[in-house]
Structure formats: structure tokens, C-alpha cells
Design a protein around this motif. Sequence first.
Motif, PDB file in Angstrom:
ATOM      1  N   LEU A 137      27.296  11.931 -15.576  1.00 21.07           N
ATOM      2  CA  LEU A 137      27.449  13.387 -15.494  1.00 21.07           C
ATOM      3  C   LEU A 137      27.554  13.817 -14.034  1.00 21.07           C
ATOM      4  N   PRO A 138      28.128  14.997 -13.762  1.00 26.06           N
ATOM      5  CA  PRO A 138      28.196  15.486 -12.390  1.00 26.06           C
ATOM      6  C   PRO A 138      26.801  15.616 -11.786  1.00 26.06           C
ATOM      7  N   PHE A 139      26.659  15.221 -10.527  1.00 29.40           N
ATOM      8  CA  PHE A 139      25.342  15.276  -9.890  1.00 29.40           C
ATOM      9  C   PHE A 139      25.417  15.688  -8.427  1.00 29.40           C
ATOM     10  N   SER A 140      26.576  16.134  -7.956  1.00 25.78           N
ATOM     11  CA  SER A 140      26.731  16.468  -6.536  1.00 25.78           C
ATOM     12  C   SER A 140      25.762  17.559  -6.097  1.00 25.78           C
ATOM     13  N   ARG A 141      25.657  18.614  -6.895  1.00 27.02           N
ATOM     14  CA  ARG A 141      24.764  19.719  -6.539  1.00 27.02           C
ATOM     15  C   ARG A 141      23.321  19.236  -6.494  1.00 27.02           C
ATOM     16  N   GLN A 142      22.934  18.469  -7.497  1.00 23.29           N
ATOM     17  CA  GLN A 142      21.555  17.986  -7.559  1.00 23.29           C
ATOM     18  C   GLN A 142      21.259  16.992  -6.432  1.00 23.29           C
ATOM     19  N   ALA A 143      22.279  16.202  -6.030  1.00 22.74           N
ATOM     20  CA  ALA A 143      22.083  15.279  -4.914  1.00 22.74           C
ATOM     21  C   ALA A 143      21.826  16.049  -3.617  1.00 22.74           C
ATOM     22  N   ALA A 144      22.588  17.122  -3.407  1.00 25.42           N
ATOM     23  CA  ALA A 144      22.374  17.942  -2.212  1.00 25.42           C
ATOM     24  C   ALA A 144      21.000  18.600  -2.243  1.00 25.42           C
ATOM     25  N   MET A 145      20.602  19.079  -3.422  1.00 24.74           N
ATOM     26  CA  MET A 145      19.276  19.685  -3.558  1.00 24.74           C
ATOM     27  C   MET A 145      18.167  18.675  -3.276  1.00 24.74           C
ATOM     28  N   ALA A 146      18.330  17.463  -3.804  1.00 23.63           N
ATOM     29  CA  ALA A 146      17.317  16.434  -3.597  1.00 23.63           C
ATOM     30  C   ALA A 146      17.214  16.064  -2.120  1.00 23.63           C
ATOM     31  N   LYS A 147      18.365  15.884  -1.471  1.00 23.36           N
ATOM     32  CA  LYS A 147      18.353  15.553  -0.053  1.00 23.36           C
ATOM     33  C   LYS A 147      17.689  16.668   0.754  1.00 23.36           C
ATOM     34  N   LEU A 148      18.019  17.907   0.464  1.00 22.21           N
ATOM     35  CA  LEU A 148      17.458  19.060   1.156  1.00 22.21           C
ATOM     36  C   LEU A 148      15.945  19.138   0.963  1.00 22.21           C
ATOM     37  N   HIS A 149      15.526  19.131  -0.290  1.00 20.98           N
ATOM     38  CA  HIS A 149      14.105  19.330  -0.578  1.00 20.98           C
ATOM     39  C   HIS A 149      13.256  18.155  -0.088  1.00 20.98           C
ATOM     40  N   CYS A 150      13.702  16.943  -0.377  1.00 18.80           N
ATOM     41  CA  CYS A 150      12.875  15.772  -0.055  1.00 18.80           C
ATOM     42  C   CYS A 150      12.722  15.578   1.443  1.00 18.80           C
ATOM     43  N   THR A 151      13.779  15.809   2.202  1.00 19.63           N
ATOM     44  CA  THR A 151      13.669  15.607   3.647  1.00 19.63           C
ATOM     45  C   THR A 151      12.897  16.743   4.318  1.00 19.63           C
ATOM     46  N   ASP A 152      13.072  17.967   3.844  1.00 21.17           N
ATOM     47  CA  ASP A 152      12.241  19.055   4.367  1.00 21.17           C
ATOM     48  C   ASP A 152      10.771  18.815   4.028  1.00 21.17           C
ATOM     49  N   THR A 153      10.523  18.321   2.824  1.00 23.95           N
ATOM     50  CA  THR A 153       9.149  18.001   2.428  1.00 23.95           C
ATOM     51  C   THR A 153       8.569  16.906   3.309  1.00 23.95           C
ATOM     52  N   ALA A 154       9.362  15.870   3.593  1.00 24.69           N
ATOM     53  CA  ALA A 154       8.883  14.785   4.448  1.00 24.69           C
ATOM     54  C   ALA A 154       8.506  15.300   5.829  1.00 24.69           C
ATOM     55  N   MET A 155       9.307  16.215   6.370  1.00 21.20           N
ATOM     56  CA  MET A 155       8.998  16.771   7.687  1.00 21.20           C
ATOM     57  C   MET A 155       7.689  17.553   7.639  1.00 21.20           C
ATOM     58  N   ARG A 156       7.513  18.342   6.605  1.00 22.99           N
ATOM     59  CA  ARG A 156       6.292  19.149   6.482  1.00 22.99           C
ATOM     60  C   ARG A 156       5.065  18.261   6.237  1.00 22.99           C
ATOM     61  N   VAL A 157       5.202  17.280   5.349  1.00 29.01           N
ATOM     62  CA  VAL A 157       4.064  16.425   5.011  1.00 29.01           C
ATOM     63  C   VAL A 157       3.640  15.576   6.204  1.00 29.01           C
ATOM     64  N   THR A 158       4.606  15.022   6.929  1.00 25.30           N
ATOM     65  CA  THR A 158       4.240  14.193   8.083  1.00 25.30           C
ATOM     66  C   THR A 158       3.618  15.023   9.197  1.00 25.30           C
ATOM     67  N   THR A 159       4.102  16.253   9.376  1.00 22.24           N
ATOM     68  CA  THR A 159       3.495  17.150  10.372  1.00 22.24           C
ATOM     69  C   THR A 159       2.062  17.476   9.977  1.00 22.24           C
ATOM     70  N   ASP A 160       1.854  17.750   8.688  1.00 21.92           N
ATOM     71  CA  ASP A 160       0.500  18.038   8.212  1.00 21.92           C
ATOM     72  C   ASP A 160      -0.407  16.812   8.331  1.00 21.92           C
ATOM     73  N   ALA A 161       0.160  15.616   8.134  1.00 21.48           N
ATOM     74  CA  ALA A 161      -0.650  14.399   8.268  1.00 21.48           C
ATOM     75  C   ALA A 161      -1.143  14.231   9.705  1.00 21.48           C
ATOM     76  N   VAL A 162      -0.286  14.538  10.672  1.00 21.80           N
ATOM     77  CA  VAL A 162      -0.722  14.503  12.071  1.00 21.80           C
ATOM     78  C   VAL A 162      -1.870  15.488  12.276  1.00 21.80           C
ATOM     79  N   GLN A 163      -1.771  16.670  11.671  1.00 21.78           N
ATOM     80  CA  GLN A 163      -2.822  17.677  11.806  1.00 21.78           C
ATOM     81  C   GLN A 163      -4.133  17.191  11.198  1.00 21.78           C
ATOM     82  N   VAL A 164      -4.059  16.500  10.077  1.00 23.03           N
ATOM     83  CA  VAL A 164      -5.268  15.968   9.442  1.00 23.03           C
ATOM     84  C   VAL A 164      -6.006  15.029  10.395  1.00 23.03           C
ATOM     85  N   PHE A 165      -5.260  14.234  11.143  1.00 27.59           N
ATOM     86  CA  PHE A 165      -5.860  13.292  12.078  1.00 27.59           C
ATOM     87  C   PHE A 165      -6.369  13.963  13.347  1.00 27.59           C
TER      88      PHE A 165
END
Length: 396
Positions: free
Chosen positions: A317-345
Motif C-alpha cells: 500500500l502507499p506509505f510515502s506520507r507515513q514514511a515522512a511522518m515517521a522520519k519527522l516524528h522519530c528524529t525530533d523525538t530522538a533530539m528531545r529525548v537525548t537532550t533530556d537525558a543529558v539534563q537527567v545526568f
Amino acid sequence: MSDHAPHPVERQLPTSEARDLLALVRDIARREIAPSAGEDEAAGRFPREVFTLLSESGLLGLPYDAEYGGGDQPYEVYLQVLEELAAARLTVGLGVSVHSLACHALARFGTKEQRAEHLPAMLGGGLLGAYCLSEPASGSDAASLHTRAVRDGDGWVLDGTKAWITHGGIADFHTVLARTGGEGAHGVTAFLVPAGAQGLSAAPPEKKMGLGGSPTAQLHFDAVRVADARRVGDEGQGFPIALSALDSGRLGIAACAVGVAQAALDAALAWVGERQQFGKPIGDFQGLRFLLADMATGIEAGRALYLAAARLRDAGLPFSRQAAMAKLHCTDTAMRVTTDAVQVFGGYGYTADFPVERYMREAKVLQIVEGTNQIQRVVIARHLLGPEAGRAPAVH
């Protein structure tokens, strides 16, 4: 504290074979990748021996046909393998994703003869690939590339420069997009170029914020001759071939981002279990508990998003839109989570004695590669509003 403290992820896998495969990957990650990841990244060491092991274990061709040496695994499984590898070391997870991207054009658009000749070595013969689309003046605007291929007898001559090439200078083969016709998306053709081609050279690797162990370099094509038998697809078909590969590649980046985020959360949880302040574990403070809860929720949401897109792909099935959404959300989440992990330390998180500062630096590049997250928003909006809305350029 260890460089990587794994936190078991509950996975819903479609087959017992897939469960065994993930167990193998976790074992390799634990024994062969994670223990030296921080040291190797700091020293800028590329783990070619790990990629050789992955190839011998059948892990470099998972989403491709067994007829040509692939693993016949659905993307739903392949992406979870990438996540596990990236959690151990992003250089490895991203490297496998880029290798798969480099194999895509031939696997999907090559002739049966081309696939039989080249794919077995690419998928399980120890070779490592590079994907050559971006150029110094055309990154996200991929339709404006300038590297040119001109017909010469029974072959082609390639001239130009490719930029930001992962595995640049160490790859064994390159999927190269070059202009064979007029301007725009319709004048581009794909070629399979071996590393030893005369006239092909690599510039010194870029000095990057993170991913020091993964070489990124410009590649120069100076009258590189390529036989017509190494043209992939029809003349002028290169742009849709490139976009097809990028849709799948974006899911690979999304999975890698979730892996890095998971590694950062695991490190934060291990630290919270050790660190005390004001006479009690810091995990007893509500503000920190809420931060960890948000980190975990973002990771789970990202994992669900990339898996949903993968299942669409697996169903044809078509998945181009969902692929862009996944790339957007997951990488923004990784940036936020890793920044917060530094703060935890706290202050310790800002030092190279602990892995979270490396995860934070690595997460940043995932918001940029294979289409910046601003471009992902353009792609998503065009799917929502139609290709004519705003007359957006053909950017990917």
C-alpha cells in the motif's frame, strides 16, 4: 556505568523466525558492537569487521529476495533490527540502512540478469554500498543535480561531484544518480558504479559533530566510464527510482532514531537508579519521573509510527506520507529525548565520560539526513493538500 545499558523492548514480531533473528541481533549488539562503541566513535574508527560479521550472518540483505541472497524479511522486522543496531551504535545501524538504500535501485528496478550478477555479493558477499544523490549545491532539491552522464559508445562517462556520502571513500559499490537529459526530474538516470572505477576519488571525510566513526565524504567523478549494462532502469527513470528508495530509507532513519532515543532513555534510567541527591535517589523526585515518562512515551509513539508505515509497505500500500511522518516524528523525538537525558545526568551528562552527550550529538544529524525535517513537512503537506498546493518544488 556501562556505555550502553540495554532496557528490554517488548516487541510484537510476526514469526518465530523473526524472534530468533532479533535475539541474534541483540546478541551481536551486546557482544560485538556496544562494548567499544564510545571509544571507537571518539577515535573515529569505522567498524568494517562488524559489517563483515553482519554480512556473514545474513543481516545486510534482510528486506530483499532470498533468490539473490537476501533474507526475505518484511520491513516490519528489518526496521526493528535497525533499531537494535542503532541503539548499540548509530554508525552501525545507519550504515546498514544506507547499505540497504544503495541496494534498493538494483533490487527493485534492475533486470533479472543484473540482479543475478550483482545482488548476491551486495546482499551477502561482504560488500558495502553508498547512495550517491546529494551534491554540493543540491541536497534536498534533488531534481537540480548537476553530475552528468554522457553516452560514449556502448557506455557512459560520468563527471561531477557528489556530497555528504555515507561510506564515501570506503564503499565497494555506489548507486549514483546523474543527469543524462535536460533540466529537472525527467533527465536523471541511475547507475551502479564500482569502487575501483578509474577517475572515481573521495575527498577527506567531513569533520562532523557526531558519528565520527562513519565516514561522510564528497566523491569526485572525473571521466568515470560505466558500461551501459550498469545503468539501472530506463534512461530518464532515475528520479522516481531515487524517490522510491528514499521513502524506504526514511523508515530506516526513523528506526535508527528510535534506537538512539531508547539507548539514551536506558542510560538515564540506569543513572537514576545510582544517583542520590538530598539523601534519596533522584528518581524519587516527581519532576524527574515526569521527564522520564515523557521520554518513554515519545519513544513508544515513534516506534508505533514507523511500524505502522512499515506494515503499509509490506502490504503493498502507499506509505510515502507515513514514511515522512515517521522520519519527522522519530528524529525530533530522538533530539528531545537525548537532550533530556543529558539534563537527567546534570553536569556529568555534558562530559564524554558518559554516553548521553554522544547520543545527543548523533541525534542531530538524523533530523537532517535523507531530507531535512522541514522537507518532511513539505512532503506531508503536499500529500494532505495535493501536489499543486503552494506549487512546492520537487524536494525530497
